[in-house]
Write an enzyme that holds these catalytic residues in place. Sequence first.
Site, short mmCIF file in Angstrom:
data_model
loop_
_atom_site.label_atom_id
_atom_site.label_comp_id
_atom_site.label_asym_id
_atom_site.label_seq_id
_atom_site.Cartn_x
_atom_site.Cartn_y
_atom_site.Cartn_z
N LYS A 39 0.73 -1.34 -0.11
CA LYS A 39 -0.10 -0.09 0.04
C LYS A 39 0.91 1.32 -0.17
O LYS A 39 0.72 2.35 -0.64
CB LYS A 39 -0.88 0.05 1.18
CG LYS A 39 -1.49 1.34 1.50
CD LYS A 39 -2.40 1.30 2.65
CE LYS A 39 -1.52 1.73 4.05
NZ LYS A 39 -1.17 3.05 4.38
N ASN A 40 1.82 1.48 0.91
CA ASN A 40 2.64 2.64 1.02
C ASN A 40 3.83 2.94 -0.17
O ASN A 40 4.39 3.66 -0.09
CB ASN A 40 3.26 2.53 2.54
CG ASN A 40 2.25 2.64 3.51
OD1 ASN A 40 1.24 3.14 3.36
ND2 ASN A 40 2.70 2.31 4.55
N ASP A 96 4.43 0.84 12.42
CA ASP A 96 3.26 0.12 11.67
C ASP A 96 3.21 -1.31 12.02
O ASP A 96 2.02 -1.93 12.32
CB ASP A 96 3.14 0.20 10.33
CG ASP A 96 3.17 1.63 9.74
OD1 ASP A 96 3.26 1.79 8.57
OD2 ASP A 96 2.67 2.25 10.48
N CYS A 122 -5.25 12.27 12.38
CA CYS A 122 -5.71 11.02 12.19
C CYS A 122 -5.75 10.33 13.45
O CYS A 122 -5.17 10.84 14.51
CB CYS A 122 -4.91 10.35 10.93
SG CYS A 122 -3.40 9.50 11.52
N ARG A 126 -0.70 14.82 12.39
CA ARG A 126 0.17 14.70 11.05
C ARG A 126 0.27 15.93 10.68
O ARG A 126 -0.27 16.55 9.47
CB ARG A 126 -0.78 13.73 10.30
CG ARG A 126 -1.18 12.37 10.75
CD ARG A 126 -0.19 11.35 11.01
NE ARG A 126 0.45 10.75 10.10
CZ ARG A 126 -0.09 9.55 9.34
NH1 ARG A 126 -1.13 8.84 9.83
NH2 ARG A 126 0.49 9.12 8.54
#
Length: 418
Positions: free
Chosen positions: A22-23, A305, A116, A121
């Site tokens: 995803k990143n 993460d 978030c 952020r």
Amino acid sequence: MSIWHITGGSPLRGQIRVQGSKNAVLPVIAASLLCGADTELLNCPNLSDVDAAMDILRYLGCTAARCGDALCIDTTAPARCDIPRELMHRMRSSVIFLGPLLARFGEAEVSLPGGCELGPRPIDLHLHALRLLGAEIEEGEDSIVCRASHLRGAEISLALPSVGATENAMIAACAAEGATVIYNAAREPEIETLQSYLCALGADVSGAGSPVIRITGFSPRSHAGLRIPPDRIAAATYLCCTACAGGEIELTAAAPGQIVPVLDALRAMGCAVSTHGERIHMTAHGRPASPGAIVTRPYPGFPTDAAPLLMAASLRCTRPAMFIENIFSGRYRHAEEMRALGAQIVLRGPMALVTGVETLHGASMKSPDLRGGAALVAAALGAEGESTVTDAGHILRGYESLDETLRSLGASVWREKA
Ligand code: EPZ
């Protein structure tokens, strides 16, 4: 809102192929705006964040379509350079479109991405880099307007190795006249993927993976193709789910070299982890030993993460485990939920002390964020009885069919669309 139902007690067994990253894919989708070209991206995960990024391209006037696990993008004729709030807020990292819009149009208007679940952020490092490249930036209450009639190369030193700021600077610098050097750049593998894509588009970029990245020119090409690498956090997630439930799994196309700190922690817990090229094999049985101290750091340190997932695997460890979070102030909201399972976790600012317990019991929990939600599902796999995880829409932002994949490994997990 979706509710996940998990019944613990079934070991995980089988082989899975890890989804595309995803990143890695999100900044590449944004970077496709750099010039009029058609781009084909292979091995792209089917995620709501990817859908949100593709919707932004369509809103800007580009064509963007999914063909199986490939994305076909044509940025020949975008018609606008503003992104409205409702699109910016669907994806936390939408600020990554700022650099590409500025590079392509010389102007950009986006709403602030906002905080978030992980805490504030800020984007000050993004804006600092773009200003050094020649952008004039007006920061409003809820929006940012950037203008740059002429981007010029600069020496940019980032106060923090921010992934997003590094990516925005790399992309904008491709359109700048003269060379740019980024010091204290983020070293994540996703930066190397972005470099590969920018070079495929005709840019001269080097140094990704090191703290110094150089962008020294751009001769736009009309076509670029790239295969997205495996998602290193998804790989860590499936390993930690197995550490929670016990069992034996094999990950194919898993890029083990990108999650060495996670593999080392799992080995310290008594899991048998072996790697063969791009494959990872792991077995886990009984109560784990403690992983010791897990300190999150920018790459190549322990990835923030993956910390919630490793915490889930540590809830039954035979000795205490200490977590220290150095990246996001709001990283521990999943810890408060895990206590419902009977976990013993003491939180003090960036520190979380986990005292392992013999057994965990099923509970109702609420997903706080993407990785926290996945960690609650993982922890429930190691608990006795039924658990639910509500408000788990976050999970679909980052995991392609996590429920189906866990079921294919023998887990009792199903998702109810509430
Ligand atoms: C990327 O976020 C990832 N997201 C995050 O993954 C990941 O946790 C993070 O990098 C760190 O590895 C994507 O790639 C889409 P940062 P990003 O800028 O770029 C501070 C997930 O679950 N900072 O490296 O937003 C910031 O507050 C997500 O997949 C500033 O102070 O992270 C944080 O403390 C979550 N000013 C630290 O730097 C800025 O201008 C690292 O943030 C920018 C960041």
